[in-house]
Design a protein around this motif. Structure first.
Motif, short mmCIF file in Angstrom:
data_model
loop_
_atom_site.label_atom_id
_atom_site.label_comp_id
_atom_site.label_asym_id
_atom_site.label_seq_id
_atom_site.Cartn_x
_atom_site.Cartn_y
_atom_site.Cartn_z
N ARG A 40 0.84 -1.22 0.00
CA ARG A 40 0.00 0.00 0.00
C ARG A 40 0.86 1.25 0.00
O ARG A 40 0.56 2.22 -0.71
CB ARG A 40 -0.94 -0.01 1.21
CG ARG A 40 -2.08 -1.01 1.11
CD ARG A 40 -3.15 -0.74 2.16
NE ARG A 40 -2.62 -0.89 3.51
CZ ARG A 40 -2.62 -2.03 4.19
NH1 ARG A 40 -3.10 -3.13 3.62
NH2 ARG A 40 -2.15 -2.08 5.41
N SER A 43 2.44 1.69 -3.41
CA SER A 43 1.44 2.17 -4.37
C SER A 43 1.23 3.67 -4.22
O SER A 43 1.09 4.40 -5.21
CB SER A 43 0.11 1.44 -4.17
OG SER A 43 0.26 0.06 -4.43
N SER A 47 2.04 6.45 -7.13
CA SER A 47 0.90 7.19 -7.68
C SER A 47 1.01 8.69 -7.47
O SER A 47 0.22 9.47 -7.99
CB SER A 47 -0.41 6.68 -7.04
OG SER A 47 -0.40 6.90 -5.64
N SER A 136 6.19 1.43 -11.79
CA SER A 136 4.75 1.13 -11.69
C SER A 136 4.38 -0.06 -12.56
O SER A 136 3.65 -0.96 -12.13
CB SER A 136 3.92 2.36 -12.09
OG SER A 136 4.18 3.45 -11.23
#
Length: 286
Positions: A40, A43, A47, A136
């Motif tokens: 998490r 990510s 992002s 990513s």
């Protein structure tokens, strides 16, 4: 995967095979929670262009030894999880186990960069402005390739072991000259217990092996986790220089990163059915 990394993973898996089903289930649950927090946070980094740029800038500002130290401290956190079921003595972690958020972010990006480089050595030749997209894509591809990770706790455990092995390889290279005598951690020394000397059955009064003087019945003395007793003044002076028991060489935690890795890795090696001598090729073997 390198030969050293394969050997490290095999040692960890062999040690884990000695756990009971209940111990393994509890460990897997703990690791799964940590691993998904790891994903998490990663990510979130990937992002956010601003957060990723700040983290990458911080990572570039670190020297190679500083990067190795970061990975080593992260390794300590992971090894603590893996070795917890093997020991009844698990004191509060020394401060060196803690990473600030920026340091943790840097470790996550560094590990992902290493993973990408291992899969595609030419990928990181691209401009830094492309790295976020490359990472990513790599992360998404990896998650698709092991899609069972979301439903299989065993897959999470194996992924975690692979990550520990990779960190361990970095740490062994950085800490190859760090085989030194160190003091016991202050946090651990403070947590040591005081016990009353009981009469010895069929023997004279027990002696403190440090000062060779008898420990009088009814006197409060220090008991190490290995259950050996010492005068408080004697053992405190001893532990300011060494983190081992004067009787059996039981190893207490220290505030030195590389000594801690050696100590925890020794637990893994023992539970894997080996001995430190059998792993003499490892730079951490003293």
């Amino acid at each position: 995967m390198t030969r050293d990394q394969h050997s490290t993973e095999a040692s960890i898996i062999s040690a884990l095979s000695s756990l009971t089903q209940h111990q393994l289930s509890h460990l897997t649950h703990t690791i799964s929670a940590h691993f998904h927090h790891h994903l998490r946070r990663l990510s979130a980094l990937l992002s956010s262009p601003i957060l990723f740029s700040q983290t990458l800038r911080h990572l570039h500002s670190l020297s190679l030894p500083q990067k190795s130290l970061l990975l080593s401290r992260h390794l300590l956190f992971c090894l603590r999880h893996l070795t917890a079921p093997f020991t009844t003595f698990l004191p509060p972690p020394p401060p060196l186990y803690s990473l600030r958020l920026q340091e943790y972010d840097s470790v996550l990006i560094l590990l992902l960069l290493c993973d990408l480089h291992q899969n595609d050595p030419k990928a990181l030749q691209a401009p830094h402005s492309h790295w976020r997209t490359l990472l990513s894509t790599h992360m998404l591809t990896t998650m698709l390739n092991i899609s069972s990770i979301w439903v299989s706790s065993g897959a999470v455990l194996l992924k975690y072991v692979a990550m520990v092995a990779r960190c361990f390889n970095f740490a062994t290279q950085a800490g190859s000259d760090q085989c030194i005598e160190v003091a016991a951690s202050r946090a651990v020394v403070v947590s040591l217990t005081s016990v009353e000397v009981k009469p010895a059955k069929g023997k004279g009064e027990e002696s403190c092996v440090i000062c060779r003087e008898e420990m009088s019945e009814g006197r409060d003395v220090c008991e190490l986790p290995c259950q050996h007793l010492f005068h408080w003044m004697c053992i405190l002076k001893w532990l300011r220089k060494r983190n081992t028991c004067p009787c059996c060489r039981f190893c207490l935690p220290s505030d030195d990163v590389y000594s801690e890795i050696r100590r925890l890795w020794g637990v893994v090696v023992e539970k894997a059915g080996g001995s430190v001598e059998e792993y003499s090729l490892s730079p951490f073997t003293c």
